[in-house]
Design a protein around this motif. Structure first.
Motif, short mmCIF file in Angstrom:
data_model
loop_
_atom_site.label_atom_id
_atom_site.label_comp_id
_atom_site.label_asym_id
_atom_site.label_seq_id
_atom_site.Cartn_x
_atom_site.Cartn_y
_atom_site.Cartn_z
N GLU A 1 1.31 7.90 -10.88
CA GLU A 1 0.16 7.01 -11.06
C GLU A 1 -1.11 7.82 -10.88
O GLU A 1 -1.27 8.53 -9.89
CB GLU A 1 0.20 5.90 -10.02
CG GLU A 1 1.16 4.80 -10.36
CD GLU A 1 0.91 3.58 -9.51
OE1 GLU A 1 0.33 3.72 -8.43
OE2 GLU A 1 1.29 2.48 -9.95
N LYS B 1 -5.18 2.06 -12.35
CA LYS B 1 -4.16 3.10 -12.25
C LYS B 1 -3.30 3.09 -13.49
O LYS B 1 -3.00 2.06 -14.07
CB LYS B 1 -3.31 2.88 -11.00
CG LYS B 1 -4.06 3.31 -9.77
CD LYS B 1 -3.18 3.41 -8.56
CE LYS B 1 -4.01 3.92 -7.38
NZ LYS B 1 -3.23 3.91 -6.14
N MET C 1 5.28 2.91 -3.87
CA MET C 1 4.89 2.78 -2.47
C MET C 1 3.54 2.11 -2.35
O MET C 1 3.37 1.14 -1.62
CB MET C 1 4.82 4.19 -1.87
CG MET C 1 4.65 4.18 -0.37
SD MET C 1 6.23 3.96 0.45
CE MET C 1 5.84 2.68 1.55
N ALA C 2 2.62 2.65 -3.10
CA ALA C 2 1.26 2.14 -2.97
C ALA C 2 1.19 0.66 -3.31
O ALA C 2 0.37 -0.06 -2.76
CB ALA C 2 0.32 2.92 -3.87
N GLY D 1 1.73 5.72 2.99
CA GLY D 1 1.18 4.47 2.48
C GLY D 1 -0.25 4.58 2.00
O GLY D 1 -0.78 3.63 1.41
N TYR D 2 -0.89 5.65 2.27
CA TYR D 2 -2.30 5.73 1.92
C TYR D 2 -2.50 6.51 0.62
O TYR D 2 -1.65 7.28 0.19
CB TYR D 2 -3.07 6.40 3.05
CG TYR D 2 -2.94 5.67 4.34
CD1 TYR D 2 -3.48 4.38 4.49
CD2 TYR D 2 -2.24 6.21 5.41
CE1 TYR D 2 -3.33 3.68 5.67
CE2 TYR D 2 -2.09 5.53 6.60
CZ TYR D 2 -2.65 4.26 6.73
OH TYR D 2 -2.50 3.58 7.90
N TYR E 1 2.21 0.28 9.18
CA TYR E 1 0.93 0.44 8.49
C TYR E 1 -0.09 -0.59 8.92
O TYR E 1 -1.25 -0.51 8.55
CB TYR E 1 1.13 0.38 6.97
CG TYR E 1 1.76 1.64 6.44
CD1 TYR E 1 1.02 2.83 6.42
CD2 TYR E 1 3.06 1.67 6.01
CE1 TYR E 1 1.59 4.00 5.96
CE2 TYR E 1 3.64 2.83 5.55
CZ TYR E 1 2.91 4.00 5.51
OH TYR E 1 3.45 5.16 5.08
N PRO F 1 -14.03 -0.32 1.45
CA PRO F 1 -12.81 0.47 1.60
C PRO F 1 -12.17 0.71 0.25
O PRO F 1 -11.37 -0.09 -0.22
CB PRO F 1 -11.93 -0.41 2.49
CG PRO F 1 -12.46 -1.79 2.32
CD PRO F 1 -13.85 -1.71 1.79
N LEU G 1 -3.23 -3.30 5.91
CA LEU G 1 -4.41 -2.49 6.15
C LEU G 1 -5.64 -3.35 6.25
O LEU G 1 -5.84 -4.27 5.48
CB LEU G 1 -4.58 -1.50 5.01
CG LEU G 1 -3.51 -0.42 4.96
CD1 LEU G 1 -3.74 0.45 3.75
CD2 LEU G 1 -3.54 0.41 6.23
N TYR G 2 -6.42 -3.03 7.20
CA TYR G 2 -7.73 -3.67 7.32
C TYR G 2 -7.63 -5.17 7.49
O TYR G 2 -8.50 -5.91 7.06
CB TYR G 2 -8.62 -3.34 6.12
CG TYR G 2 -8.85 -1.87 6.02
CD1 TYR G 2 -9.76 -1.27 6.89
CD2 TYR G 2 -8.17 -1.11 5.11
CE1 TYR G 2 -9.96 0.08 6.83
CE2 TYR G 2 -8.37 0.25 5.04
CZ TYR G 2 -9.26 0.86 5.90
OH TYR G 2 -9.47 2.18 5.86
N GLY H 1 3.00 -1.04 -0.27
CA GLY H 1 2.97 -0.32 1.00
C GLY H 1 2.12 -0.87 2.10
O GLY H 1 2.48 -0.79 3.25
N HIS H 2 0.98 -1.42 1.77
CA HIS H 2 0.11 -1.72 2.91
C HIS H 2 -0.50 -3.10 2.82
O HIS H 2 -1.66 -3.28 2.53
CB HIS H 2 -0.99 -0.67 3.05
CG HIS H 2 -1.26 0.03 1.77
ND1 HIS H 2 -2.14 -0.44 0.85
CD2 HIS H 2 -0.74 1.17 1.26
CE1 HIS H 2 -2.17 0.38 -0.18
NE2 HIS H 2 -1.34 1.36 0.04
N GLU I 1 9.11 1.71 9.16
CA GLU I 1 7.90 2.47 8.86
C GLU I 1 6.83 1.55 8.30
O GLU I 1 5.66 1.62 8.66
CB GLU I 1 8.25 3.58 7.85
CG GLU I 1 7.04 4.38 7.41
CD GLU I 1 7.40 5.40 6.34
OE1 GLU I 1 8.54 5.92 6.37
OE2 GLU I 1 6.56 5.67 5.47
N LYS J 1 -7.06 -3.14 -3.77
CA LYS J 1 -6.11 -4.13 -4.26
C LYS J 1 -5.79 -5.19 -3.21
O LYS J 1 -5.15 -6.18 -3.49
CB LYS J 1 -4.82 -3.44 -4.68
CG LYS J 1 -4.97 -2.71 -5.99
CD LYS J 1 -3.90 -1.72 -6.17
CE LYS J 1 -2.61 -2.36 -6.60
NZ LYS J 1 -1.58 -1.32 -6.74
N LEU J 2 -6.20 -4.90 -2.03
CA LEU J 2 -5.84 -5.84 -0.99
C LEU J 2 -6.76 -7.03 -0.97
O LEU J 2 -7.95 -6.92 -1.21
CB LEU J 2 -5.91 -5.15 0.36
CG LEU J 2 -4.85 -4.10 0.53
CD1 LEU J 2 -5.11 -3.30 1.77
CD2 LEU J 2 -3.49 -4.76 0.58
#
Lengths: 431, 824
Positions: A26, A34, B1-2, A252-253, B115, A394, B9-10, B5-6, B111, A399-400
């Protein structure tokens, strides 16, 4: 001729060999989306076919030649017109002439050297693409297809850990340890914070990963700091003697390998920022660069939860012993040999390095200045670049659904005056 | 993953970190808000789980857990929130467990949850997931437990940390390895479980102690209250340790107890130390305590000055004492010493030594606490070593020493009423009393009586009353002179005047009641052996005579009656004991002395009665020389009457008694009888009031005429005419009374006496005399106005007439009839 809707025209398609088997990666595009691209490594051959399809079968297409190029280029966003090509390979596929039918031209760029990894940052983009061109008199027919390139690295298993004692005299002394100085992208940062002296009321502690992208050179240098991850590792106030474990999974980052001086155009570096915040929202922090590198997937060991990657018990013990053995904290606070590494930065002082007057000083933000820094980036070099009132968005988590809420918005009323005597910011050694 | 994955976060919750705690009314609101968020997020989480959207579910779980980051709630509200949230987490756990067991293992979940950007939600999730891993793959157990307990260090905020670690402890309660030999070393052994809990315990305790030092000193009280609300969380660790079944006594000694004690001692926080030490006592089995008494008690000595060590040791003592009782003393009390040798040890010895050491080392210990410790030791000695009275005595000796120290420091010679030390000492003194229910055991405790002397006067009285009541209740007989001496020694406060006694006027009623009790006690001074009984009685008198007039009037009568009774015993023994007569003489001599003492104490009526009683006894027993002695007694009584009794009513009563006694005594010859009855008649005629005179003189008739009732032979000294003279004189005196009613009454009484004596065979009292009286009475009655009094007299009179009538109609062949008497 095609302008007027008549005359022959053609579609170009680039088909890669083993496209179905090749891995994809990606890659972020310009607009932040992406894209999945075929993934190549340095030295790999890029081969395939260029298929030319005539729109009007039967009539001929006149051309001045057909070629395919493999281009690696760096685009600086502030200088859109100038693309710096660091690779430009050309294969002639056909001499000038006429095309009468759909034609397929195989091509091969053998063992191409691909020194850099694809990258899309805030001010710069590095990309590789194939461009097939049917040269014509008026307008060329071209087709570009991006590919992804990853640079692999390997470092010996024996890696130096980062271990450091920092603090603010008579206020806060900590010793921190990251197990490595170089991490691969799926690695885990394991470490420990050991509190040697705590005279401030700490509220919490976090580790953030800061990406620093520098573009240009000389007076035209732009630096962009971005907090890729913010990770709380401690809640509440520790007392002397506590040791707090650190474990941050990097997989994960959204990280890239560290890039140093890519073709004299840009660099991307990563820093671990250890931030302590006290009950009055003052921040104390220490940045430490770490090298990120991409590890070959094949050799990558799966991360299993049953291998808890904490610092080994023995290590912890020795750490503890070390600190306990020197009961006198002030002795530790003033070693004879000043070490600039041990100074914690303070975001309000623009010229930090000159100002250190104590070897083990961890600097802290002025209470009124922390507001600007709360959102994430606390890097002093960046002060001028950062719009101070803005909350840094951020980026890696766009996407969050839940946005990093600005901490300042929820800044709590300070309920009680701290009973501890704290030195006034004005009296701090930096002023 | 991405892509997946999270989700965490935040994710910052609205809950903020601050030290501000809202006022009470705010709490409900804040809690309600938080619970609402929890409700919504939990609902979302469950919906996502239903749709198998695990990542989204985790995100909601994380948001829900974010509520636990608050600093606004009081411990109580936080607990409610915690309960609500962990309840919901169970759904997640069950879902994951089910998925894992179906083989649908989510890769890298352990794991993945890490995160989460905020540590509190992250660790809750980590624990939840870790538990699922452990449950589905025991090979991960050892390492995961280690990892979880280590990672929890990240939460240093006391309240949040305590609850997080409590969650860890709750989750792992059924998965801790509890075996010595693991089939696979990764599963871990009980050793790992102990390490795990001990570490969690140490960290929780540190957090708990830290609460004390946060915030303002003016909130100290509130903080301490909050801490005590939270203490159970810390204590649960110890409970968990005690639930590890494969922990042996040896393991406990080597791994468990040292770990706990080290933490307890080193935390240097009085609240924690007190609570945890008591916790240890409560949660671990008795056998463990028995085997580790010394290290435990040694640690007690090292606790902070503010710790109420007394309570801890008392709790332990009571625990072991009841254990010992349950096992009826069959305890294996061997203790492994530091050099590894086993040694048979008496429970009491261990405690006694350690308590002594602790009392010595802790100079700041309140004196009442020292006494409380002795009280506990005393209980221990009584319950565990019922056969070893010397242990009890040792405690009492020690207590005595402590009391002496207290006197030295206070400058007073007794413990003031209602002070804490007084109360404790009271308990110590009462304990053996209530335990043995036998004063004879108490007197064997050489340090018991001295201990009583440390009490104030009131205290001593209370104890004395208590002791006596016990004897009375249990009906204990005190049967040797030594015992009597000892018992009276215990009751010293009642036996004689005390230097610190309040002025006697203040509490006459109480005093009389106490002496009454003492008198009742004296009745329990009895032996089956007559000789012994004599010794007892004389010993008792020797002691009691020191009590002064106020006391001996209560205490001597029972002694005298003891002696009289004893004389009768000797009479019964006369076939076996040749010396009985001599002994009887001695007894009456003793009685005479005793009564004389009462006389000397300026008492009159009491010795008079005792003399009369004595005279009766003497006459009945009839030993050698008894007539003289009886006469002596009687004459003493009479002289008391003459010299000491001046009140006319008392005189009448006394003379009546003397006459009656004389009438009962048959041993006198004319030589002794004549002066006696003459004196009596004389005394009777000298009474001041006419009615008294009349009655007394009428009674005197009995001095001269005794019937032959009950098989008594005809009395040689009967003198019919003098008896008649008495009656005549009585009638004459009666007629001198001015009041017609009184006259009638006296005559009516006289009529009865005429009838009585005639029926007893005195022929001088002829029917005509009787008839004359009857006529006289009728005359008198006729002159009287109707009144209640008159009616009574009339009734009395008619009853007598009725009697006479009956006798006329059916004469008694044994006695004289009323021939010639006509009743119209």
């Amino acid at each position: 001729m095609s302008f007027f809707g008549f005359g022959q025209t053609a579609d170009i398609e680039i088909v890669f060999d083993d496209a179905d088997k090749r891995k994809v990666a990606e890659v972020k595009t310009d607009d932040g989306k992406k894209e999945k691209l075929l993934l190549y490594y340095d030295g790999e051959t890029v081969s395939g076919k260029v298929n030319v399809t005539l729109r009007k079968p039967g009539s001929k297409l006149e051309h001045q030649g057909i070629k395919v190029e493999l281009i690696g280029q760096i685009e600086l966003f502030y200088d859109r017109g100038n693309h710096h090509e660091f690779i430009s390979l050309v294969k002639e596929l056909a001499r000038p002439g006429d095309l009468l039918q759909h034609t397929s031209y195989p091509f091969e760029f053998a063992n191409v050297e691909k020194p850099y990894e694809v990258y899309t940052g805030s001010n710069v983009r590095l990309r590789y693409f194939l461009r097939a061109t049917i040269v014509r008199r008026l307008t060329d027919i071209t087709k570009e297809v991006d590919i992804a390139v990853h640079t692999l690295c390997s470092y010996p298993d024996v890696l130096n850990s980062i271990k450091m004692e920092v603090g603010i005299e008579d206020c806060l002394h900590i010793e921190f340890e990251y197990n490595k100085s170089k991490y691969h992208l799926k690695d885990v940062i394991v470490g420990k914070i050991y509190f040697l002296l705590v005279r401030i009321k700490i509220k919490h502690m976090e580790i953030s990963i800061i990406k620093r992208e520098t573009t240009g050179s000389g007076p035209n240098t732009f630096t962009e700091n971005e907090t890729v991850a913010k990770y709380e590792i401690m809640d509440g106030a520790p007392v002397r003697g506590e040791s707090i474990p650190i474990r941050v999974f990097l997989a994960g980052y959204d990280l890239t390998p560290t890039m140093r001086d890519i073709n004299n155009k840009f660099s991307v570096r990563y820093y671990l920022n250890l931030v302590l915040m006290d009950t009055e929202d003052r921040r104390y922090f220490k940045q430490q660069e770490v090298i990120l590198w991409r590890k070959s997937d094949k050799s990558r060991l799966p991360l299993h939860p049953h291998h808890p990657q904490t610092v080994s018990y023995q290590g912890h013990q020795s750490l503890r012993k070390q600190s306990v053995s020197s009961d006198d904290n002030s002795a530790r606070a003033t070693p004879s040999n000043p070490d600039p590494e041990n100074v914690m930065q303070r975001s309000v002082s623009p010229s930090m390095p000159e100002k250190q007057n104590g070897p083990l000083q961890m600097e802290r933000e002025k209470p009124e200045a922390f507001i600007d820094k709360l959102a994430g980036a606390h890097i002093n070099e960046n002060d001028t670049n950062d719009t101070s009132d803005e909350i840094e968005e951020p980026k890696p988590v766009e996407k969050l659904p839940v946005v990093d809420k600005p901490l300042i918005a929820e800044k709590p009323q300070i309920a009680e005056k701290p009973t501890l005597n704290r030195p006034e910011p004005a009296g701090s050694p930096n002023q | 993953m991405a892509g997946i994955g999270h989700p965490f976060l935040y994710v910052w919750s609205t809950a903020q970190m601050t030290n501000q705690v809202s006022p009470v009314e705010e709490q409900e609101k804040l809690l309600e808000e938080a619970l609402n968020i929890v409700k919504v997020q939990a609902f979302q989480m469950k919906r996502c789980l239903d749709k198998s959207k695990l990542m989204d579910a985790l995100k909601h779980a994380s948001t829900m857990l974010g509520e636990l980051r608050t600093s606004l709630l009081s411990p109580k509200s936080y607990y409610e929130l915690y309960m609500a949230i962990t309840d919901e987490l169970r759904h997640l756990e069950l879902y994951l467990l089910e998925e894992f067991q179906k083989g649908r293992k989510v890769a890298d979940l352990y794991e993945l949850v890490q995160y989460a950007g905020n540590i509190v939600p992250r660790l809750y999730l980590l624990i939840t997931v870790g538990l699922v891993y452990i449950k589905t793959n025991t090979n991960l157990r050892r390492d995961l437990l280690k990892d979880l307990v280590e990672m929890c260090r990240g939460v240093q905020h006391p309240l949040r940390g305590l609850f997080l670690r409590n969650y860890l402890l709750q989750c792992t309660r059924n998965v801790l390895p509890d075996t010595h030999e693991a089939p696979n070393e990764n599963e871990g052994t009980v050793r790992d479980a102990v390490d795990f809990v001990l570490m969690n315990f140490a960290e929780m305790n540190k957090l708990w102690v830290r609460m004390q030092h946060q915030g303002h000193s003016r909130d100290k009280e509130r903080r301490e209250r909050e801490r005590s609300e939270l203490r159970i969380l810390v204590g649960t660790n110890l409970v968990r340790l005690s639930q590890l079944e494969s922990v042996t006594v040896e393991d406990y000694r080597r791994m468990v107890l040292p770990g706990i004690l080290e933490q307890v001692v080193s935390c240097r926080d009085a609240i924690a130390q007190e609570y945890l030490m008591e916790c240890i006592i409560q949660v671990f089995p008795d056998e463990f305590h028995l085997a580790n008494l010394q290290p435990f008690l040694k640690s007690c000595a090292e606790l902070q000055p503010g710790v109420n060590i007394k309570n801890i040791i008392i709790a332990l003592i009571e625990r072991l004492a009841s254990y010992s009782q349950r096992n009826e003393g069959n305890m294996n009390l061997s203790v492994v010493l530091e050099d590894g040798q086993e040694q048979e040890v008496q429970l009491f010895e261990v405690f006694s030594d350690q308590v002594a050491a602790i009392t010595q080392s802790r100079v700041d210990m309140p004196q009442e606490d020292m006494l409380s410790l002795q009280l506990a030791l005393l209980k221990l000695a009584q319950r565990c070593h019922p056969d070893k009275l010397n242990y009890v005595d040792r405690v009492l000796a020690h207590t005595d020493k402590i009391c002496t120290d207290i006197h030295q420091s206070s400058g007073q010679s007794t413990l003031e009423h209602h002070t804490p030390v007084f109360k404790e000492l009271m308990k110590i003194i009462k304990l053996p009393c209530d335990h043995y229910k036998n004063i004879l055991v108490l007197i064997k405790l050489s340090n018991y009586a001295p201990l009583i002397r440390h009490l104030s006067y009131q205290g001593r009285v209370m104890i004395a009353v208590h002791l006596i009541n016990d004897v009375l209740e249990t009906n204990t007989a005190i049967s040797t002179p030594q015992d009597v001496e000892a018992v009276l020694g215990l009751l010293d406060v009642l036996v004689k005047d005390q230097p610190d006694q309040p002025p006697s006027e203040s509490d006459v009623e109480d005093f009389v009641e106490e002496q009454g009790l003492l008198a009742r006690l004296i009745h329990h001074f009895k032996s089956d052996s007559a000789d012994q009984q004599y010794l007892i009685t004389s010993t008792a008198r020797k002691i009691l005579q020191g009590g002064g007039a106020r006391r001996i009037q209560h205490t001597f009568p029972p002694l005298v009656f003891h002696a009289y009774r004893l004389a009768f015993v000797y009479k019964d023994l006369k076939d076996q004991d040749e010396m009985w007569e001599k002994k009887c003489q001695k007894i009456f001599q003793f009685c005479h002395q005793t009564i004389t003492m009462l006389v000397k104490a300026e008492l009159a009526e009491l010795p008079l009665r005792l003399y009369l009683q004595g005279a009766l006894a003497i006459s009945e027993i009839g030993f050698a020389n008894h007539e003289t002695i009886a006469y002596e007694f009687l004459s003493q009584a009479f002289s008391l009457y003459e010299d000491e009794i001046s009140d006319s009513k008392a005189q009448l009563a006394a003379i009546t008694l003397i006459i009656a006694t004389f009438e009962q005594i048959n041993c006198f010859g004319a030589e002794n009888a004549e002066p006696m009855r003459t004196q009596c008649a004389l005394a009777a005629s000298k009474l001041l009031k006419k009615p008294d005179q009349s009655r007394a003189v009428a009674l005197c008739s009995h001095l001269f005429w005794k019937g032959t009732r009950d098989g008594r032979p005809v009395w040689a000294l009967n003198d019919a005419s003098r008896a008649l003279d008495c009656l005549k004189k009585a009638a004459r005196v009666a007629q001198q009374c001015m009041d017609g009613g009184v006259q009638a009454q006296l005559l009516a009484e006289l009529l009865g006496r005429y009838a009585l004596l005639r029926e007893r065979g005195n022929q001088s009292l002829t029917p005509s005399l009787i008839d004359a009286i009857i006529q006289k009475i009728r005359e008198e009655l006729a002159n009287l106005d109707q009144s209640e009094e008159v009616e009574q007299i009339t009734k009395h009179f008619h009853n007598t007439l009725q009697h006479l009538k009956n006798r006329i109609e059916s004469p008694d062949p044994e006695s004289l009839g009323y021939e010639g008497l006509t009743l119209s």
